[in-house]
Structure formats: C-alpha cells, structure tokens
Design a protein around this motif. Structure first.
Motif, PDB file in Angstrom:
ATOM      1  N   SER A  62       1.940   9.451  -5.636  1.00  0.00           N
ATOM      2  CA  SER A  62       2.398  10.778  -5.231  1.00  0.00           C
ATOM      3  C   SER A  62       3.510  11.281  -6.152  1.00  0.00           C
ATOM      4  CB  SER A  62       2.882  10.741  -3.783  1.00  0.00           C
ATOM      5  OG  SER A  62       3.366  11.994  -3.390  1.00  0.00           O
ATOM      6  N   SER A  63       4.455  10.408  -6.485  1.00  0.00           N
ATOM      7  CA  SER A  63       5.563  10.825  -7.361  1.00  0.00           C
ATOM      8  C   SER A  63       5.067  11.147  -8.766  1.00  0.00           C
ATOM      9  CB  SER A  63       6.658   9.758  -7.403  1.00  0.00           C
ATOM     10  OG  SER A  63       6.219   8.616  -8.087  1.00  0.00           O
ATOM     11  N   LYS A  64       3.971  10.524  -9.186  1.00  0.00           N
ATOM     12  CA  LYS A  64       3.360  10.822 -10.489  1.00  0.00           C
ATOM     13  C   LYS A  64       2.449  12.048 -10.425  1.00  0.00           C
ATOM     14  CE  LYS A  64       3.314   5.995 -12.013  1.00  0.00           C
ATOM     15  NZ  LYS A  64       2.466   4.855 -12.407  1.00  0.00           N
ATOM     16  N   LYS A  65       2.343  12.660  -9.246  1.00  0.00           N
ATOM     17  CA  LYS A  65       1.506  13.846  -9.018  1.00  0.00           C
ATOM     18  C   LYS A  65       0.018  13.573  -9.242  1.00  0.00           C
ATOM     19  CE  LYS A  65       5.091  16.989  -8.945  1.00  0.00           C
ATOM     20  NZ  LYS A  65       5.869  16.624  -7.836  1.00  0.00           N
ATOM     21  N   ILE A  66      -0.392  12.326  -8.983  1.00  0.00           N
ATOM     22  CA  ILE A  66      -1.799  11.962  -9.114  1.00  0.00           C
ATOM     23  C   ILE A  66      -2.527  12.243  -7.810  1.00  0.00           C
ATOM     24  CG2 ILE A  66      -3.379  10.020  -9.484  1.00  0.00           C
ATOM     25  CD1 ILE A  66      -1.186   8.872 -11.364  1.00  0.00           C
ATOM     26  N   ILE A  67      -1.828  12.055  -6.694  1.00  0.00           N
ATOM     27  CA  ILE A  67      -2.378  12.378  -5.385  1.00  0.00           C
ATOM     28  C   ILE A  67      -1.382  13.255  -4.631  1.00  0.00           C
ATOM     29  CG2 ILE A  67      -3.744  10.260  -5.244  1.00  0.00           C
ATOM     30  CD1 ILE A  67      -1.607   9.182  -3.261  1.00  0.00           C
ATOM     31  N   VAL A 106       0.858  -1.197   0.000  1.00  0.00           N
ATOM     32  CA  VAL A 106       0.000   0.000   0.000  1.00  0.00           C
ATOM     33  C   VAL A 106       0.886   1.237   0.000  1.00  0.00           C
ATOM     34  CG1 VAL A 106      -1.571   1.388   1.412  1.00  0.00           C
ATOM     35  CG2 VAL A 106      -2.020  -1.051   1.095  1.00  0.00           C
ATOM     36  N   LEU A 107       1.864   1.243   0.893  1.00  0.00           N
ATOM     37  CA  LEU A 107       2.763   2.393   1.002  1.00  0.00           C
ATOM     38  C   LEU A 107       3.524   2.610  -0.301  1.00  0.00           C
ATOM     39  CD1 LEU A 107       3.794   4.634   2.786  1.00  0.00           C
ATOM     40  CD2 LEU A 107       5.488   3.054   3.705  1.00  0.00           C
ATOM     41  N   ARG A 108       3.981   1.541  -0.933  1.00  0.00           N
ATOM     42  CA  ARG A 108       4.695   1.651  -2.205  1.00  0.00           C
ATOM     43  C   ARG A 108       3.784   2.253  -3.283  1.00  0.00           C
ATOM     44  NH1 ARG A 108       6.356  -3.744  -3.787  1.00  0.00           N
ATOM     45  NH2 ARG A 108       4.270  -3.874  -4.647  1.00  0.00           N
TER      46      ARG A 108
END
Length: 91
Positions: A75-80, A67-69
């Motif tokens: 997050s790194s893809k700027k989706i969330i 889940v964390l991964r």
C-alpha cells in the motif's frame, strides 16, 4: 499441479499491469500477497474483493502479522489500494 491447463482456470492480467510489475522489486512476502490479490480479484473477474487476513495466511502460508506488514508495504508503494473495514477484512 502436475499438468496445469488453461481450461482449468486462469487469471487474465492486462499487459500494461504485467509490464509495470516487471519493473518493481518486491520481497517474497509482498509478491505472495500480490499474487493472492490477483487470484482473488482478476481470477474471478473482479476489480476488488473483501479478503481477510486469515484468507491471505491460508493462501500463502504467511503468518497474519507478516501478511499485514506485507499489505502495508504494498500500500505504501502504491501498488495496491487498501480500504479497511475492521481489523479482519481488507478491501
């Protein structure tokens, strides 16, 4: 879920968001996490929420470490956007 009906609840998602998400490729786990976030936020008419890793694990059947991964990748893809309060809750 033999007969899902809109009267039993639904998630309102803006068309712009749906169209943007249709253009990106996500892994299965990333997709499951994203749908969980949409359910916990837009499904309750909220823009953000405190969601524990355990809640994600329970909703998706994915192990906490995975889940964390997946959250990190989204997050790194700027989706969330992620705001960490401690090791157990993610906003």
């Amino acid at each position: 879920m033999a007969n899902p009906q809109i009267e039993n609840g639904h998630v309102d998602i803006a068309n712009d968001l749906v169209e943007a998400l249709a253009k990106i490729r996500l892994s299965g786990e990333e997709s499951q996490i994203l749908w969980s976030i949409l359910r916990k936020t837009y499904g309750w008419h909220k823009k953000e929420d405190h969601i524990s890793l355990s809640q994600f694990a329970l909703m998706t059947g994915i192990k906490r470490q995975n889940v964390l991964r997946a959250i990190t990748k989204l997050s790194s893809k700027k989706i969330i956007a992620v705001i960490k309060n401690d090791d157990t809750f993610i906003n």
